[in-house]
Design a protein around this motif. Structure first.
Motif, PDB file in Angstrom:
ATOM      1  N   TRP A   1      19.249 -51.525   6.610  1.00  0.00           N
ATOM      2  CA  TRP A   1      18.587 -51.073   5.057  1.00  0.00           C
ATOM      3  C   TRP A   1      19.012 -52.109   4.025  1.00  0.00           C
ATOM      4  O   TRP A   1      17.780 -52.398   3.320  1.00  0.00           O
ATOM      5  CB  TRP A   1      19.261 -49.805   4.848  1.00  0.00           C
ATOM      6  CG  TRP A   1      18.903 -49.147   3.568  1.00  0.00           C
ATOM      7  CD1 TRP A   1      19.597 -48.804   2.518  1.00  0.00           C
ATOM      8  CD2 TRP A   1      17.640 -48.552   3.559  1.00  0.00           C
ATOM      9  NE1 TRP A   1      18.903 -48.124   1.703  1.00  0.00           N
ATOM     10  CE2 TRP A   1      17.660 -48.124   2.089  1.00  0.00           C
ATOM     11  CE3 TRP A   1      16.260 -48.637   4.193  1.00  0.00           C
ATOM     12  CZ2 TRP A   1      16.254 -47.452   1.516  1.00  0.00           C
ATOM     13  CZ3 TRP A   1      15.344 -48.037   3.611  1.00  0.00           C
ATOM     14  CH2 TRP A   1      15.483 -47.604   2.269  1.00  0.00           C
TER      15      TRP A   1
ATOM     16  N   LEU B   1      16.506 -55.075   4.760  1.00  0.00           N
ATOM     17  CA  LEU B   1      15.276 -54.648   4.513  1.00  0.00           C
ATOM     18  C   LEU B   1      15.165 -54.754   2.964  1.00  0.00           C
ATOM     19  O   LEU B   1      13.935 -55.016   2.297  1.00  0.00           O
ATOM     20  CB  LEU B   1      14.728 -53.371   5.236  1.00  0.00           C
ATOM     21  CG  LEU B   1      14.630 -53.172   6.586  1.00  0.00           C
ATOM     22  CD1 LEU B   1      14.668 -51.744   6.952  1.00  0.00           C
ATOM     23  CD2 LEU B   1      13.564 -54.147   7.034  1.00  0.00           C
TER      24      LEU B   1
ATOM     25  N   PHE C   1      12.812 -57.586   2.032  1.00  0.00           N
ATOM     26  CA  PHE C   1      11.548 -57.114   2.417  1.00  0.00           C
ATOM     27  C   PHE C   1      11.203 -56.107   1.343  1.00  0.00           C
ATOM     28  O   PHE C   1      10.491 -54.926   1.740  1.00  0.00           O
ATOM     29  CB  PHE C   1      11.272 -56.856   3.671  1.00  0.00           C
ATOM     30  CG  PHE C   1      11.601 -57.883   4.891  1.00  0.00           C
ATOM     31  CD1 PHE C   1      10.636 -58.921   4.821  1.00  0.00           C
ATOM     32  CD2 PHE C   1      12.762 -57.933   5.448  1.00  0.00           C
ATOM     33  CE1 PHE C   1      10.961 -60.169   5.807  1.00  0.00           C
ATOM     34  CE2 PHE C   1      13.215 -58.993   6.293  1.00  0.00           C
ATOM     35  CZ  PHE C   1      12.134 -59.842   6.427  1.00  0.00           C
TER      36      PHE C   1
ATOM     37  N   PHE D   1      10.035 -50.222   2.644  1.00  0.00           N
ATOM     38  CA  PHE D   1      10.655 -49.268   3.863  1.00  0.00           C
ATOM     39  C   PHE D   1      11.224 -48.157   3.331  1.00  0.00           C
ATOM     40  O   PHE D   1      12.131 -48.136   2.267  1.00  0.00           O
ATOM     41  CB  PHE D   1      11.465 -50.348   4.790  1.00  0.00           C
ATOM     42  CG  PHE D   1      10.880 -51.218   5.772  1.00  0.00           C
ATOM     43  CD1 PHE D   1      10.407 -50.945   6.919  1.00  0.00           C
ATOM     44  CD2 PHE D   1      10.578 -52.688   5.404  1.00  0.00           C
ATOM     45  CE1 PHE D   1       9.858 -51.642   7.819  1.00  0.00           C
ATOM     46  CE2 PHE D   1      10.191 -53.457   6.143  1.00  0.00           C
ATOM     47  CZ  PHE D   1       9.593 -52.909   7.459  1.00  0.00           C
TER      48      PHE D   1
ATOM     49  N   PHE E   1      13.297 -46.696  10.246  1.00  0.00           N
ATOM     50  CA  PHE E   1      12.814 -47.166   9.115  1.00  0.00           C
ATOM     51  C   PHE E   1      11.395 -47.313   9.471  1.00  0.00           C
ATOM     52  O   PHE E   1      10.883 -47.609  10.424  1.00  0.00           O
ATOM     53  CB  PHE E   1      13.481 -48.524   8.828  1.00  0.00           C
ATOM     54  CG  PHE E   1      15.189 -48.558   8.776  1.00  0.00           C
ATOM     55  CD1 PHE E   1      15.539 -48.240   7.620  1.00  0.00           C
ATOM     56  CD2 PHE E   1      15.923 -48.981   9.891  1.00  0.00           C
ATOM     57  CE1 PHE E   1      17.028 -48.147   7.404  1.00  0.00           C
ATOM     58  CE2 PHE E   1      17.143 -48.791   9.719  1.00  0.00           C
ATOM     59  CZ  PHE E   1      17.836 -48.424   8.292  1.00  0.00           C
TER      60      PHE E   1
ATOM     61  N   SER F   1       7.600 -48.633   7.186  1.00  0.00           N
ATOM     62  CA  SER F   1       6.958 -49.186   6.181  1.00  0.00           C
ATOM     63  C   SER F   1       5.352 -48.659   6.452  1.00  0.00           C
ATOM     64  O   SER F   1       4.680 -49.221   7.368  1.00  0.00           O
ATOM     65  CB  SER F   1       6.839 -50.758   6.123  1.00  0.00           C
ATOM     66  OG  SER F   1       5.809 -50.904   5.207  1.00  0.00           O
TER      67      SER F   1
ATOM     68  N   ILE G   1      11.109 -59.653  11.843  1.00  0.00           N
ATOM     69  CA  ILE G   1      10.483 -58.571  10.720  1.00  0.00           C
ATOM     70  C   ILE G   1       9.366 -59.314  10.033  1.00  0.00           C
ATOM     71  O   ILE G   1       8.227 -59.000   9.750  1.00  0.00           O
ATOM     72  CB  ILE G   1      11.734 -57.948   9.860  1.00  0.00           C
ATOM     73  CG1 ILE G   1      12.464 -57.044  10.740  1.00  0.00           C
ATOM     74  CG2 ILE G   1      10.936 -57.256   8.740  1.00  0.00           C
ATOM     75  CD1 ILE G   1      13.560 -56.541  10.249  1.00  0.00           C
TER      76      ILE G   1
END
Length: 116
Positions: free
Chosen positions: A26, A29, A33, A38, A51, A53, A105
């Motif tokens: 988490w 992310l 990102f 997310f 998770f 998106s 990712i």
């Protein structure tokens, strides 16, 4: 038309508090990102995904030793049928190879640019 999850499927996973692995992912992310937006513990069909998106149609699962069997294949097929790409990382990779996880990712996000 927006699909709603079946009744009862929006309950949280087996544990209310995130594990150390989920916290680490988490954090990764959120820090790396953030634009992908997310969310944690996301209901998709009858499953709760670790998770997701919605913007990029990507689901990320953190897997321990109990994962990887026929149940996961069936779960992935249902989620993929809704247009999501499912990527899975072993817990040890998340904790010991966060750079490699971030790279993977980033590749997936680049392949799946947000829909207009």
């Amino acid at each position: 038309m927006k699909r709603r999850p079946p009744p009862g499927s929006t309950r949280r996973g087996a544990h209310g508090e995130p594990t150390d692995v989920e916290k680490a992912l988490w954090h990764l992310l959120g820090e790396t990102f953030a634009a992908a937006r997310f969310r944690r513990q996301v209901p998709i069909r009858q499953y709760i995904c670790d998770f997701a998106s919605h913007r990029h149609r990507i689901v990320i699962e953190a897997d321990g030793g109990q994962h990887g069997g026929e149940d996961d294949k069936q779960r992935d097929a249902v989620i993929q049928a809704d247009g999501y790409r499912v990527i899975r990382f072993w817990n040890t990779d998340i904790l010991t190879n966060s750079e490699g996880v971030a790279e993977r990712i980033a590749e997936c996000l680049a392949e799946r640019s947000p829909h207009p």
